[in-house]
Write a protein that holds these residues in place. Structure first.
Motif, PDB file in Angstrom:
ATOM      1  N   PRO A  99      -2.266  -0.234  -4.695  1.00  0.00           N
ATOM      2  CA  PRO A  99      -3.215   0.814  -4.281  1.00  0.00           C
ATOM      3  C   PRO A  99      -2.494   1.974  -3.598  1.00  0.00           C
ATOM      4  N   VAL A 100      -3.017   3.191  -3.825  1.00  0.00           N
ATOM      5  CA  VAL A 100      -2.392   4.411  -3.319  1.00  0.00           C
ATOM      6  C   VAL A 100      -3.375   5.160  -2.436  1.00  0.00           C
ATOM      7  N   VAL A 101      -2.872   5.646  -1.298  1.00  0.00           N
ATOM      8  CA  VAL A 101      -3.623   6.533  -0.415  1.00  0.00           C
ATOM      9  C   VAL A 101      -2.861   7.848  -0.337  1.00  0.00           C
ATOM     10  N   GLU A 102      -3.569   8.969  -0.528  1.00  0.00           N
ATOM     11  CA  GLU A 102      -2.945  10.291  -0.498  1.00  0.00           C
ATOM     12  C   GLU A 102      -3.350  11.024   0.765  1.00  0.00           C
ATOM     13  N   VAL A 103      -2.369  11.685   1.404  1.00  0.00           N
ATOM     14  CA  VAL A 103      -2.645  12.513   2.566  1.00  0.00           C
ATOM     15  C   VAL A 103      -2.430  13.969   2.171  1.00  0.00           C
ATOM     16  N   VAL A 104      -3.315  14.849   2.640  1.00  0.00           N
ATOM     17  CA  VAL A 104      -3.254  16.265   2.300  1.00  0.00           C
ATOM     18  C   VAL A 104      -3.252  17.086   3.584  1.00  0.00           C
ATOM     19  N   LEU A 105      -2.252  17.973   3.706  1.00  0.00           N
ATOM     20  CA  LEU A 105      -2.153  18.892   4.836  1.00  0.00           C
ATOM     21  C   LEU A 105      -2.248  20.325   4.336  1.00  0.00           C
ATOM     22  N   PRO A 106      -2.772  21.257   5.147  1.00  0.00           N
ATOM     23  CA  PRO A 106      -2.760  22.663   4.758  1.00  0.00           C
ATOM     24  C   PRO A 106      -1.323  23.168   4.570  1.00  0.00           C
ATOM     25  N   MET A 107      -1.139  24.138   3.689  1.00  0.00           N
ATOM     26  CA  MET A 107       0.188  24.668   3.410  1.00  0.00           C
ATOM     27  C   MET A 107       0.880  25.148   4.685  1.00  0.00           C
ATOM     28  N   ARG A 138       0.869  -1.165   0.000  1.00  0.00           N
ATOM     29  CA  ARG A 138       0.000   0.000   0.000  1.00  0.00           C
ATOM     30  C   ARG A 138       0.914   1.224   0.000  1.00  0.00           C
ATOM     31  N   VAL A 139       0.707   2.122  -0.957  1.00  0.00           N
ATOM     32  CA  VAL A 139       1.599   3.262  -1.142  1.00  0.00           C
ATOM     33  C   VAL A 139       0.965   4.505  -0.546  1.00  0.00           C
ATOM     34  N   LEU A 140       1.700   5.178   0.344  1.00  0.00           N
ATOM     35  CA  LEU A 140       1.254   6.440   0.915  1.00  0.00           C
ATOM     36  C   LEU A 140       1.940   7.579   0.175  1.00  0.00           C
ATOM     37  N   CYS A 141       1.146   8.463  -0.427  1.00  0.00           N
ATOM     38  CA  CYS A 141       1.701   9.579  -1.177  1.00  0.00           C
ATOM     39  C   CYS A 141       1.189  10.891  -0.603  1.00  0.00           C
ATOM     40  N   GLY A 142       1.776  11.979  -1.043  1.00  0.00           N
ATOM     41  CA  GLY A 142       1.392  13.305  -0.580  1.00  0.00           C
ATOM     42  C   GLY A 142       2.482  14.295  -0.923  1.00  0.00           C
ATOM     43  N   TYR A 143       2.120  15.576  -0.943  1.00  0.00           N
ATOM     44  CA  TYR A 143       3.092  16.623  -1.232  1.00  0.00           C
ATOM     45  C   TYR A 143       4.226  16.610  -0.213  1.00  0.00           C
ATOM     46  N   THR A 144       5.372  17.150  -0.603  1.00  0.00           N
ATOM     47  CA  THR A 144       6.479  17.316   0.332  1.00  0.00           C
ATOM     48  C   THR A 144       6.008  18.101   1.550  1.00  0.00           C
ATOM     49  N   GLY A 145       6.355  17.603   2.735  1.00  0.00           N
ATOM     50  CA  GLY A 145       5.923  18.251   3.966  1.00  0.00           C
ATOM     51  C   GLY A 145       4.595  17.750   4.481  1.00  0.00           C
ATOM     52  N   SER A 146       4.094  16.654   3.909  1.00  0.00           N
ATOM     53  CA  SER A 146       2.806  16.108   4.347  1.00  0.00           C
ATOM     54  C   SER A 146       2.952  15.091   5.473  1.00  0.00           C
ATOM     55  N   ALA A 147       4.134  14.980   6.036  1.00  0.00           N
ATOM     56  CA  ALA A 147       4.370  14.119   7.208  1.00  0.00           C
ATOM     57  C   ALA A 147       4.170  12.643   6.901  1.00  0.00           C
ATOM     58  N   GLN A 201      -6.715   5.976  -4.532  1.00  0.00           N
ATOM     59  CA  GLN A 201      -8.070   5.449  -4.364  1.00  0.00           C
ATOM     60  C   GLN A 201      -8.733   6.050  -3.134  1.00  0.00           C
ATOM     61  N   GLN A 202      -7.952   6.759  -2.335  1.00  0.00           N
ATOM     62  CA  GLN A 202      -8.490   7.419  -1.153  1.00  0.00           C
ATOM     63  C   GLN A 202      -7.612   8.630  -0.842  1.00  0.00           C
ATOM     64  N   THR A 203      -8.226   9.771  -0.564  1.00  0.00           N
ATOM     65  CA  THR A 203      -7.516  10.983  -0.172  1.00  0.00           C
ATOM     66  C   THR A 203      -8.004  11.400   1.207  1.00  0.00           C
ATOM     67  N   ILE A 204      -7.062  11.572   2.124  1.00  0.00           N
ATOM     68  CA  ILE A 204      -7.393  11.902   3.509  1.00  0.00           C
ATOM     69  C   ILE A 204      -6.879  13.306   3.810  1.00  0.00           C
ATOM     70  N   HIS A 205      -7.770  14.217   4.134  1.00  0.00           N
ATOM     71  CA  HIS A 205      -7.419  15.586   4.483  1.00  0.00           C
ATOM     72  C   HIS A 205      -7.277  15.704   6.000  1.00  0.00           C
ATOM     73  N   LEU A 206      -6.145  16.213   6.435  1.00  0.00           N
ATOM     74  CA  LEU A 206      -5.900  16.427   7.856  1.00  0.00           C
ATOM     75  C   LEU A 206      -5.750  17.914   8.132  1.00  0.00           C
ATOM     76  N   ASP A 207      -6.252  18.364   9.283  1.00  0.00           N
ATOM     77  CA  ASP A 207      -6.104  19.768   9.677  1.00  0.00           C
ATOM     78  C   ASP A 207      -4.721  20.045  10.234  1.00  0.00           C
ATOM     79  N   GLY A 208      -4.106  19.025  10.826  1.00  0.00           N
ATOM     80  CA  GLY A 208      -2.794  19.181  11.428  1.00  0.00           C
ATOM     81  C   GLY A 208      -2.214  17.831  11.777  1.00  0.00           C
ATOM     82  N   LEU A 209      -1.266  17.834  12.709  1.00  0.00           N
ATOM     83  CA  LEU A 209      -0.579  16.601  13.077  1.00  0.00           C
ATOM     84  C   LEU A 209      -0.639  16.351  14.585  1.00  0.00           C
ATOM     85  N   ASP A 210      -1.675  16.861  15.216  1.00  0.00           N
ATOM     86  CA  ASP A 210      -1.881  16.544  16.622  1.00  0.00           C
ATOM     87  C   ASP A 210      -2.204  15.055  16.761  1.00  0.00           C
ATOM     88  N   PRO A 211      -2.036  14.483  17.945  1.00  0.00           N
ATOM     89  CA  PRO A 211      -2.367  13.056  18.121  1.00  0.00           C
ATOM     90  C   PRO A 211      -3.762  12.694  17.643  1.00  0.00           C
TER      91      PRO A 211
END
Length: 354
Positions: free
Chosen positions: A245-253, A147-156, A330-340
């Motif tokens: 399969p790929v899952v993408e994570v998205v964080l605010p700039m 399972r591949v986790l992708c996301g922009y640079t700095g997406s943790a 196949q799935q994009t997960i938007h996060l507000d931040g990186l709190d627990p």
């Protein structure tokens, strides 16, 4: 009576369980390039001695080389016995190998056997082991469920994978094995950069890691490039990543900027080195854009600089490269931040079948 010297061609099938120690008798340089994980190096010829014997063999006489080599081997084995083996119990049972399973390993095994220890030789030596690594990479790399986790640079992505691992997900950290962060900023992630392993040693560690995974469960991996610094991801594994399969994570700039400044303090501590790295991008972007980045660095406007290089360099590169090498997420997960709580929500949001 001395016990017989045994031989084996596939000790890894039993995970080396019958052996108390794996002894690599090759030179330190050969050992440094690659070796069986967990092996210890007791060279019967040093780097210089091996070169000397080889020169005499080719330029003077094989017979002269064997005489000098035997003297050096005997001296070195004696030193190893005095410094490392006098306290070994009678039950000591080493596996011994050299380059081809020839004179160097036989010499060491003969001495240990005469003492009374059970010894086993790896038939074919390191070359047999290397053949096993290639076969294992072809098998595991092509068949494991990824399972591949992708996301922009700095997406943790690395932090999220570590969180998955803490929750007992299977995670393959290729950047850690390659001792390299895969971006321009990552080239200077330490004041004294960690030396990358040789390609063969990377592959040995990779096989050792892949063997620990349960093939019936998915393995999470970051969407790496085909090369990580100077290390090449083996073709079977790379091709498997490309069809997985790929899952993408998205964080605010703003969160991405904050994360990169925290993870790469050298951006602030070594601005001259940073500017030198950025100079390599002049052919791609032109001097005017690079000078604009330099101005932000000189003014110590670090959030503005990081945001600019993300928007103008990293993000466009990501958008171009992802569809060329990996499937559409196949799935994009938007996060507000990186709190627990954010990280826990990321884990819980993953599709159940993943």
């Amino acid at each position: 009576m001395a016990p017989p010297i045994h031989s084996t061609t596939n000790p890894w099938d039993q995970d080396f369980q019958p052996y108390t120690t794996i002894i690599d008798v090759r030179s330190p340089a050969e050992f440094a390039e690659d070796h069986i994980p967990g092996a210890v190096n007791f060279p019967v010829l040093s780097n210089e001695e091996r070169a000397l014997v080889g020169t005499i063999y080719t330029q003077r006489s094989p017979f002269e080389a064997r005489k000098i080599g035997a003297a050096l081997v005997s001296k070195n084995i004696g030193r190893h016995l005095e410094t490392h083996f006098l306290e070994k119990p009678k039950e000591f049972h080493p596996l011994i190998y050299c380059w081809r399973g020839g004179q160097r390993s036989h010499s060491f095994a003969t001495v240990l056997s005469q003492i009374g220890w059970q010894t086993t030789l790896l038939s074919g030596g390191y070359k047999t082991y290397r053949q096993y690594v290639r076969q294992a990479l072809a098998q595991f790399g092509a068949t494991l469920s990824l399972r591949v986790l992708c996301g922009y640079t700095g997406s943790a992505k690395t932090k999220l994978l570590q969180a998955l691992q803490a929750e007992q997900f299977q995670v393959l950290d290729l950047e850690a094995l390659a001792a390299h962060r895969g971006s321009l900023l990552g080239q200077m992630w330490q004041t004294t950069p960690q030396q990358q392993p040789a390609q063969k040693w990377f592959e040995s560690q990779l096989v050792a890691q892949l063997k620990t995974f349960d093939p019936g469960r998915p393995i999470w991996v970051e969407s790496e490039s085909k090369t990580i610094g100077k290390i090449h991801v083996p073709k079977p594994l790379w091709e498997n990543m490309g069809r997985s399969p790929v899952v993408e994570v998205v964080l605010p700039m703003a969160e991405r900027v904050k994360l990169l400044i925290a993870e790469y303090p050298h951006l602030i501590e070594h601005p001259a080195t940073l500017k030198q790295l950025l100079s390599h991008l002049v052919p791609k972007y032109g001097k005017r854009k690079i000078q604009a980045w330099y101005a932000l660095i000189d003014a110590q406007q670090w959030p503005e600089f990081v945001e600019a290089i993300l928007e103008e360099h990293y993000d466009p590169t990501y958008r171009r490269s992802l569809p060329r090498h990996f499937r559409q997420p196949q799935q994009t997960i938007h996060l507000d931040g990186l709190d627990p709580a954010d990280i826990q929500r990321f884990i819980q949001t993953l599709n159940p079948e993943q």
